[in-house]
Motif scaffolding. Structure first.
Motif: not given
Length: 377
Positions: A274-278
């Motif tokens: 997993x990478x980004x969170x917005x």
């Protein structure tokens, strides 16, 4: 003025403001050292590449000042430095403005909520940093640094700008600090961290719009953990966890990666990455990228309690999606893929369902996205 005339005037004013507003996206691509500028049409999600600026080898994390006037971009090769670009409010054009040293190779860059300090997190050097930004938008060469556990991966201040939090991937901790508004100094809150389960890998952060809750994505677990923020002390309390990896993806638990084994070339097992969170502008939806499956997971957020619930996982065309960004109106999502030649625009439903509606050429290894809405007077 009569009521019908008032309504008509308000409509005309609204149309005029909308016509004069422009939405720009800036995307860094470390593979070719470019920062690409795009125009996003918020009425239909159309994305257009305007120009590309040569920033330098391994340009990576970026941050736009709260007033929307300057874009900072970090270079991840020696000598480590941050470049400042003035943003033209009409065209969105980037013009070189400033240059300053960085403490280390930064995996993450942000400013505090007032634009007084530049914050960084170094994955390789296990360090977070703070440096003042003067009125001419010049970052200071005097840098405050703080050692962390293995692999600091983010550093951001909360909406009140009194507290700062960092994702510390290798230590399975979320670091918590009080920010000194006058000096930029970070002071640990309590013991300085809150732990999450082993091999979670806290990475990127998102705050609820009301500032009451913090959300942290686990790179190796594919989960999102919700914390409440104590309004007086800034201390975190875990309140909810949601898993964003459905069984159908057939992904094994992730592992810690570094420059030597970033792609886990010797390990054929598909693993969570997993990478980004917005968070959406209305605070009701969280989106998380998962690189191995090239997908985005959606979570519903209860704004009153901060609690999370998994909605669904959606494939995207961009291979190995690193960063995502909502449009200011929340209707569109921009997606970059580290192994994609295109940047995609997706329509976002209330439940987080994604429908690809536009694309534009990207730089090589595109990843970091910053979005800015300007209002031309």
């Amino acid at each position: 003025m009569t009521k019908p005339l008032l309504i008509a005037a308000a409509v005309v004013c609204g149309i005029s403001l909308q016509a004069n507003a422009a939405t720009f996206a800036y995307i860094s691509s470390p593979g070719d050292g470019l920062i690409s500028q795009y125009r996003l049409d918020q009425s239909n999600g159309a994305l257009s590449l305007i120009e590309q600026v040569s920033a330098g080898d391994q340009v990576n994390p970026m941050a736009i000042t709260p007033d929307g006037k300057v874009l900072f971009a970090a270079l991840r090769v020696k000598p480590f430095q941050v470049l400042g670009y003035r943003i033209d409010p009409k065209s969105g054009h980037l013009a070189p403005l400033s240059k300053a040293p960085l403490a280390e190779s930064m995996a993450y860059l942000s400013t505090d909520r007032k634009g007084h300090y530049l914050l960084g997190a170094s994955y390789g050097a296990d360090t977070v940093s703070v440096q003042a930004i003067d009125k001419a938008y010049q970052p200071s060469a005097n840098i405050l640094t703080y050692k962390t556990g293995p692999h600091a991966h983010s550093l951001r201040t909360d909406p009140s700008n009194r507290f700062a939090y960092a994702g510390n991937l290798g230590a399975d901790q979320v670091l918590q600090y009080r920010l000194d508004a006058k000096t930029g100094a970070l002071t640990p809150i309590g013991r300085g961290y809150i732990s999450v389960p082993s091999n979670t890998g806290p990475r990127h952060l998102a705050f609820s719009p009301n500032g009451k809750y913090l959300y942290v994505v686990g790179e190796m677990s594919g989960t999102v953990t919700a914390f409440s923020i104590n309004d007086s002390t800034g201390a975190l309390t875990q309140i909810s966890v949601a898993n964003g990896i459905p069984e159908r993806l057939k992904l094994a638990h992730g592992e810690v990666r570094d420059a030597r084994n970033n792609d886990l070339k010797d390990d054929p097992t598909p693993r969570i990455w997993a990478a980004d969170l917005r968070i959406s502008p209305d605070g009701k939806l969280l989106l998380m990228t998962e690189r191995t499956s090239s997908s985005v997971s959606a979570f519903a957020v209860d704004p009153s309690t901060g609690h999370l619930s998994f909605l669904e996982n959606y494939p995207v065309e961009e291979k190995q999606p690193r960063n995502i960004a909502f449009s200011p109106n929340g209707r569109w999502l921009l997606v970059t893929g580290e192994k994609s030649e295109k940047v995609g625009t997706y329509a976002v439903s209330d439940k987080g369902a994604l429908k690809r509606v536009g694309e534009a050429a990207s730089g090589k290894g595109a990843l970091w996205i910053e979005v800015l809405q300007t209002s031309v007077e």
